[in-house]
Scaffold this active site. Structure first.
Site, PDB file in Angstrom:
ATOM      1  N   GLY A  13       0.807  -1.206  -0.065  1.00 35.72           N
ATOM      2  CA  GLY A  13      -0.041  -0.112  -0.029  1.00 35.72           C
ATOM      3  C   GLY A  13       0.762   1.317   0.073  1.00 35.72           C
ATOM      4  N   ARG A  74       0.669  -4.501  -4.945  1.00 35.25           N
ATOM      5  CA  ARG A  74       0.927  -6.065  -4.261  1.00 35.25           C
ATOM      6  C   ARG A  74       0.922  -6.931  -5.215  1.00 35.25           C
ATOM      7  NH1 ARG A  74      -0.832  -4.047   0.681  1.00 35.25           N
ATOM      8  NH2 ARG A  74      -2.782  -2.656   0.796  1.00 35.25           N
ATOM      9  N   ASP A 105       6.172  -5.274   5.890  1.00 37.37           N
ATOM     10  CA  ASP A 105       6.571  -6.504   6.397  1.00 37.37           C
ATOM     11  C   ASP A 105       6.620  -7.637   5.001  1.00 37.37           C
ATOM     12  OD1 ASP A 105       3.834  -6.339   7.086  1.00 37.37           O
ATOM     13  OD2 ASP A 105       4.241  -8.385   7.191  1.00 37.37           O
ATOM     14  N   THR A 128       4.238   2.307   5.572  1.00 45.32           N
ATOM     15  CA  THR A 128       3.005   1.762   5.502  1.00 45.32           C
ATOM     16  C   THR A 128       2.377   2.688   6.765  1.00 45.32           C
ATOM     17  OG1 THR A 128       1.434  -0.013   6.516  1.00 45.32           O
ATOM     18  CG2 THR A 128       3.906  -0.211   7.033  1.00 45.32           C
ATOM     19  N   ASP A 130      -0.032   1.617   8.558  1.00 44.90           N
ATOM     20  CA  ASP A 130      -0.140   0.685   9.576  1.00 44.90           C
ATOM     21  C   ASP A 130       0.691   0.857  10.969  1.00 44.90           C
ATOM     22  OD1 ASP A 130      -2.178   0.454   7.942  1.00 44.90           O
ATOM     23  OD2 ASP A 130      -1.404  -1.706   7.496  1.00 44.90           O
ATOM     24  N   ASP A 132       3.081  -1.079  11.408  1.00 45.02           N
ATOM     25  CA  ASP A 132       3.100  -2.621  12.201  1.00 45.02           C
ATOM     26  C   ASP A 132       4.138  -3.321  11.583  1.00 45.02           C
ATOM     27  OD1 ASP A 132       2.831  -2.680   9.323  1.00 45.02           O
ATOM     28  OD2 ASP A 132       0.905  -3.930   9.558  1.00 45.02           O
ATOM     29  N   ARG A 174      -5.688  -2.546   9.347  1.00 46.30           N
ATOM     30  CA  ARG A 174      -5.792  -3.896   9.260  1.00 46.30           C
ATOM     31  C   ARG A 174      -5.664  -4.359  10.995  1.00 46.30           C
ATOM     32  NH1 ARG A 174      -3.001  -6.132   4.379  1.00 46.30           N
ATOM     33  NH2 ARG A 174      -4.797  -5.134   2.979  1.00 46.30           N
ATOM     34  N   ARG A 214     -24.508  12.440  32.074  1.00 44.85           N
ATOM     35  CA  ARG A 214     -24.037  13.547  32.762  1.00 44.85           C
ATOM     36  C   ARG A 214     -23.833  14.807  31.783  1.00 44.85           C
ATOM     37  NH1 ARG A 214     -19.455  15.497  30.243  1.00 44.85           N
ATOM     38  NH2 ARG A 214     -17.674  14.138  30.014  1.00 44.85           N
ATOM     39  N   ARG A 257      -4.951   7.152   3.264  1.00 48.79           N
ATOM     40  CA  ARG A 257      -3.441   6.922   2.620  1.00 48.79           C
ATOM     41  C   ARG A 257      -2.995   8.070   1.744  1.00 48.79           C
ATOM     42  NH1 ARG A 257      -4.052   1.319   1.304  1.00 48.79           N
ATOM     43  NH2 ARG A 257      -3.522   1.542  -0.928  1.00 48.79           N
TER      44      ARG A 257
END
Ligand code: F6P
Length: 324
Positions: A13, A74, A105, A128, A130, A132, A174, A214, A257
């Protein structure tokens, strides 16, 4: 090895800041007398021989632009050894000595295999939204994605307030919790639902009703998308069917993105692109440029080929505590 010609591609991505890294690689390489060939559309483009010579002006006026001028893809075929063998043959035929991959990754897995199977020099730059990837605290694009989501949610809060509504706002990432957690804290969200959280609808309803009782006039629940985007609709249905509570769904999607990279993304990507070329000059491969302890450093690529969820669940508690 003395490197005189580098190949450069983006994979997976796209992420804001990739262009800053491309610019830094190209300019650092040329500064050091090294030729750079850009490879269009990731590993798929490499297998099709989509090459583009890069010069100083090919990376002019791109530092502020989102996406990637090299485009990306991809490429599931790159999981297969025969395609990696072909890719190395193509690179060697072009007299490209080493490949820099800007991606996640999965992209680093393909690169690592090129080294293990063919001793082809590879170097990764984590890109990325993400955030991650194992072995690094930061990936290029994360800060911009968070900023974009915050701006969108601030707008949603305006209308939520005006109508006294509850919103389920789904953010990307993701299986990673990073975007949801940071966005949740920064937007004053009433709850954050992490990717693998089993949603306790009763607690959600209780929290929303307590807030309304409240004097609150709106609630924002951040929903991390998880493996499949759209889980917010399931939550919405349960709230409606079991608790007669109306909640609006807003899935932010690919808006996160795009866009001009923030200062942090520009700054880190520029350092990483520069360090990537230095590393190749010094024969430090297969490695990945990473952030550790707030500094841009090199890490062995093998440490960066798996997903990591920087799941600081204390931020989930923080968001709930501060929005009580
Ligand atoms: O990995 C980046 C990411 O934007 C994820 O947050 C999201 O789940 C996925 O990519 C979407 O992928 P695509 O753009 O291929 O639909």
């Amino acid at each position: 090895m003395s490197v005189s010609h580098i190949g450069l591609l983006c994979s997976g991505g796209d992420a804001p800041g990739m262009n800053c890294a491309i610019r830094a690689v190209v300019r650092t390489a040329i500064y050091n007398g090294i030729e750079v060939t850009g490879i269009k559309r990731g590993y798929a483009g490499l297998l099709r021989g989509e090459f583009q010579p890069m010069n100083l002006s090919s990376v002019g006026n791109i530092i502020q632009r989102g996406g990637t001028i090299l485009q990306t893809s991809r490429s599931p075929e790159f999981m297969k050894p025969e395609f990696r063998k072909k890719a190395v043959e193509i690179l060697r035929a072009q007299k490209i000595d080493a490949l820099i991959i800007i991606g996640g990754d999965g992209s680093f897995n393909g690169a690592m295999a090129m080294w293990n199977e063919h001793q082809y020099p590879v170097l990764g730059i984590p890109g990325t939204i993400d955030n991650d990837i194992s072995g690094t605290e930061y990936t290029i694009g994360f800060d911009t994605a968070v900023q974009t989501a915050i701006e969108a949610i601030d707008r949603i809060r305006d209308t939520a307030h005006s109508h006294g509504r509850t919103f389920l706002v789904e953010v990307m990432g993701r299986n990673s919790s990073s975007i949801a957690l940071k966005v949740g804290v920064c937007t004053g969200a009433e709850n954050i639902l992490l990717p693998h959280d089993k949603v306790v609808h009763k607690k959600l309803v209780d929290d929303i009703q307590r807030g309304m009782a409240r004097g609150k006039d709106s609630s924002i629940i951040i929903v991390a998308e998880g493996p499949v985007a759209g889980r917010s609709y399931d939550i919405q249905n349960v709230l409606k069917d079991l608790y007669h509570m109306d909640a609006h769904v807003s899935i932010l999607g690919h808006i996160q993105r795009g866009g001009s990279p923030t200062a942090d993304d520009r700054f880190i990507a520029s350092q990483m692109g520069n360090l990537a070329v230095q590393a190749l000059i010094e024969d430090k491969f297969p490695t990945v440029t990473v952030v550790q302890g707030g500094k841009v450093l090199l890490n062995d690529m093998q440490n960066c080929v798996t997903k990591a969820d920087h799941n600081f669940t204390e931020f989930q508690k923080l968001a709930e505590t501060l929005s009580i």
